[in-house]
Design an enzyme around this catalytic site. Sequence first.
Site, PDB file in Angstrom:
ATOM      1  N   ARG A  37       0.822  -1.227   0.000  1.00  8.68           N
ATOM      2  CA  ARG A  37       0.000   0.000   0.000  1.00  8.68           C
ATOM      3  C   ARG A  37       0.848   1.266   0.000  1.00  8.68           C
ATOM      4  NH1 ARG A  37      -5.544  -1.348   2.884  1.00  8.68           N
ATOM      5  NH2 ARG A  37      -5.932   0.842   2.546  1.00  8.68           N
ATOM      6  N   ASP A  95      -3.872  -0.751  -3.721  1.00 12.31           N
ATOM      7  CA  ASP A  95      -4.856  -0.903  -2.657  1.00 12.31           C
ATOM      8  C   ASP A  95      -5.801  -1.989  -3.174  1.00 12.31           C
ATOM      9  OD1 ASP A  95      -7.055  -0.819  -1.088  1.00 12.31           O
ATOM     10  OD2 ASP A  95      -7.294   1.358  -1.116  1.00 12.31           O
ATOM     11  N   LYS A 117       1.180 -17.993   6.341  1.00 10.39           N
ATOM     12  CA  LYS A 117       0.371 -18.127   7.540  1.00 10.39           C
ATOM     13  C   LYS A 117       0.149 -16.770   8.204  1.00 10.39           C
ATOM     14  CE  LYS A 117       2.228 -18.685  11.565  1.00 10.39           C
ATOM     15  NZ  LYS A 117       3.261 -18.430  12.578  1.00 10.39           N
ATOM     16  N   LYS A 119      12.805 -26.269   5.551  1.00 11.87           N
ATOM     17  CA  LYS A 119      14.096 -26.457   6.226  1.00 11.87           C
ATOM     18  C   LYS A 119      14.694 -27.797   5.814  1.00 11.87           C
ATOM     19  CE  LYS A 119      12.718 -23.832  10.352  1.00 11.87           C
ATOM     20  NZ  LYS A 119      13.664 -22.801  10.746  1.00 11.87           N
ATOM     21  N   GLU A 168      12.456 -21.165  21.776  1.00 14.21           N
ATOM     22  CA  GLU A 168      12.972 -19.907  21.217  1.00 14.21           C
ATOM     23  C   GLU A 168      13.420 -18.992  22.343  1.00 14.21           C
ATOM     24  OE1 GLU A 168      10.893 -18.566  17.418  1.00 14.21           O
ATOM     25  OE2 GLU A 168       9.257 -19.013  18.776  1.00 14.21           O
ATOM     26  N   HIS A 217       3.713 -25.570  12.563  1.00  9.31           N
ATOM     27  CA  HIS A 217       5.040 -26.185  12.535  1.00  9.31           C
ATOM     28  C   HIS A 217       5.117 -27.492  13.319  1.00  9.31           C
ATOM     29  CE1 HIS A 217       5.707 -22.296  10.922  1.00  9.31           C
ATOM     30  NE2 HIS A 217       5.970 -21.673  12.048  1.00  9.31           N
ATOM     31  N   LYS A 231       8.404 -19.249  24.100  1.00  4.20           N
ATOM     32  CA  LYS A 231       9.230 -18.062  23.872  1.00  4.20           C
ATOM     33  C   LYS A 231      10.056 -17.827  25.134  1.00  4.20           C
ATOM     34  CE  LYS A 231       7.054 -16.640  20.009  1.00  4.20           C
ATOM     35  NZ  LYS A 231       7.724 -16.722  18.716  1.00  4.20           N
TER      36      LYS A 231
HETATM   37  C1  BG6 Z   1       6.894 -18.310  12.922  1.00  5.99           C
HETATM   38  C2  BG6 Z   1       6.231 -17.807  14.167  1.00  5.99           C
HETATM   39  O1  BG6 Z   1       5.982 -19.021  12.131  1.00  5.99           O
HETATM   40  O2  BG6 Z   1       7.977 -19.170  13.278  1.00  5.99           O
HETATM   41  C3  BG6 Z   1       7.220 -17.080  15.060  1.00  5.99           C
HETATM   42  O3  BG6 Z   1       5.181 -16.915  13.810  1.00  5.99           O
HETATM   43  C4  BG6 Z   1       8.415 -17.970  15.331  1.00  5.99           C
HETATM   44  O4  BG6 Z   1       6.612 -16.694  16.284  1.00  5.99           O
HETATM   45  C5  BG6 Z   1       8.980 -18.526  14.039  1.00  5.99           C
HETATM   46  O5  BG6 Z   1       9.392 -17.184  16.007  1.00  5.99           O
HETATM   47  C6  BG6 Z   1      10.057 -19.557  14.321  1.00  5.99           C
HETATM   48  O6  BG6 Z   1      10.681 -19.901  13.119  1.00  5.99           O
HETATM   49  P1  BG6 Z   1      12.198 -20.394  13.087  1.00  5.99           P
HETATM   50  O7  BG6 Z   1      12.443 -20.728  11.660  1.00  5.99           O
HETATM   51  O8  BG6 Z   1      13.020 -19.233  13.604  1.00  5.99           O
HETATM   52  O9  BG6 Z   1      12.275 -21.566  14.006  1.00  5.99           O
END
Ligand code: BG6
Length: 509
Positions: A67, A110, A166, A200, A234, A258, A356
């Site tokens: 946009r 737009d 996603k 991956k 993470e 995932h 997290k």
């Molecule tokens: C994303 C999530 O799909 O995957 C994030 O929205 C997450 O929250 C990320 O941090 C993790 O991906 P990767 O490849 O860093 O393990």
Amino acid sequence: MQRKSLDMTRSPVDGTSSERGPLFRSRALLLFGATGDLARRMLLPSLFNLHHEGLLPADFEILATARSSLNDDAFRLFASTAIRAVIPVERLAESAINDFLRKLRYVRTDVSDTTDCVNLAAALRADQRQNLAIFLSTAPQLFEQTISGLRHAGLASTQTRVGLEKPLGTDLQSSRFINDAVMRVFAEENIFRIDHYLGKETVQNLLALRFGNSLFEPLWNSSGIDHIQITIAETVGLEGRTAYFDQSGVLRDMVQNHMLQLLALIAMEPPTHFNATAVRDEKVKVLRSLRPFDHESVLRDTVIGQYVSGTIGNGVVPGYVDELDKASITETFVALKVHIDNWRWRGVPFYLRTGKRMPARRSEIFVQFKPVPHSIFEERGSALSANKLVLRLQPEEYVRLLVMTKEPGLDREGVLLRELPLDLSLTTAFSGRRRIAYERLLLDLIEGDSTLFVRRDEVEAQWRWIDAIRAGWMRTGMFPEPYAAGTWGPSAALALIARDDASWHALNT
Ligand code: BG6
């Protein structure tokens, strides 16, 4: 007897039609959300890498759109900055960057304005319009409008593929709504739903390990395996994505996609072919066999947490609500005990956890095999540990089988056995750079191979199962328990697995 080796390579794009769908190569990529975070961090650097290695057709062009009012030069500057921030300096020849930037054009759109959509289409050559790859890296609320704008502008031919990033909805109902909207315009074979974990290398290697070796498969069931753990830990927190994450939580952000894809690859039956139909047919069977959670099992077999301030490495990090700057009951950690109700996995629990602000970034699948039926060493004073297989997906990439070995010695005081690793380090075995997952996925989108993309029935099976967990949490009034940033989640997560006389595999190493 000589057997055919498993061919994990891609067959040439020769224009023939097969189980892999109609194969034609797109002449251009239309990138929506081109000024967004994903484009900056992943998509533009990936496209640069593909171009740099000569993997994009010579006359291929990327038409970027968003946009913001930018011209070609301003967008090229944005792209160049994005590429320089991600790609190591030794791959950054000025000539290569400039060559790539010349392939980029920018048109402001737009999507709610049909004139804008028509102008966008006019920016493409006729042959590009006929053989187009589209990537929607925008908020899913815009998908429906974008798709109808594309149709209106004549950009939805049978030779057009559309990649969807996603989140594909927030529950089963909204995901159906999105899928219905897209499928009114595109056939399923031209819809490429992205789960970047499937791009991956280490995730694809799960297929090679399971179906390229005769060693594991005979044991890969409830006779050989005690339980399986899947962890994605993470260290990052919200990363500025406050609005999105707070509405989502890790269950929908990480498990729905995932983790369930990893689970499906680990648990599925051997596909008859390595193609989109056969692989996805097997994955969806697993996803449909996931035992649904009810109120009782939600209370017993799920744990949710939210991080409070703590220390990661040498730094103190704020708690979730401090980062968010408002009260919240969104989960930043989840642990689940999951069952797959089919013959192969009867009685084998799968423990899933993701969070997290964990102490380290680690993604791993851990397979605990059953002990030997009878130990001949016990009477000679030696205890046995059952075999374990560790599939470290990131940041290190290795396959490690833990086996019992005799310690050298004369055994006067009993036989000494020790658990030692048989190590396959993918980093050491394969030199060369590690690709960004999106390189593979973008190339597959351009070339039309949907094996590593998620089919509608998979997405819907995933959401159906996730929705039942969320409904259970709501009805039973479950709230996240606090855990300090830099720890492995609430203590209840330890108890979840300890109840079954097992423990989470230590991920500190
Ligand atoms: C994303 C999530 O799909 O995957 C994030 O929205 C997450 O929250 C990320 O941090 C993790 O991906 P990767 O490849 O860093 O393990």
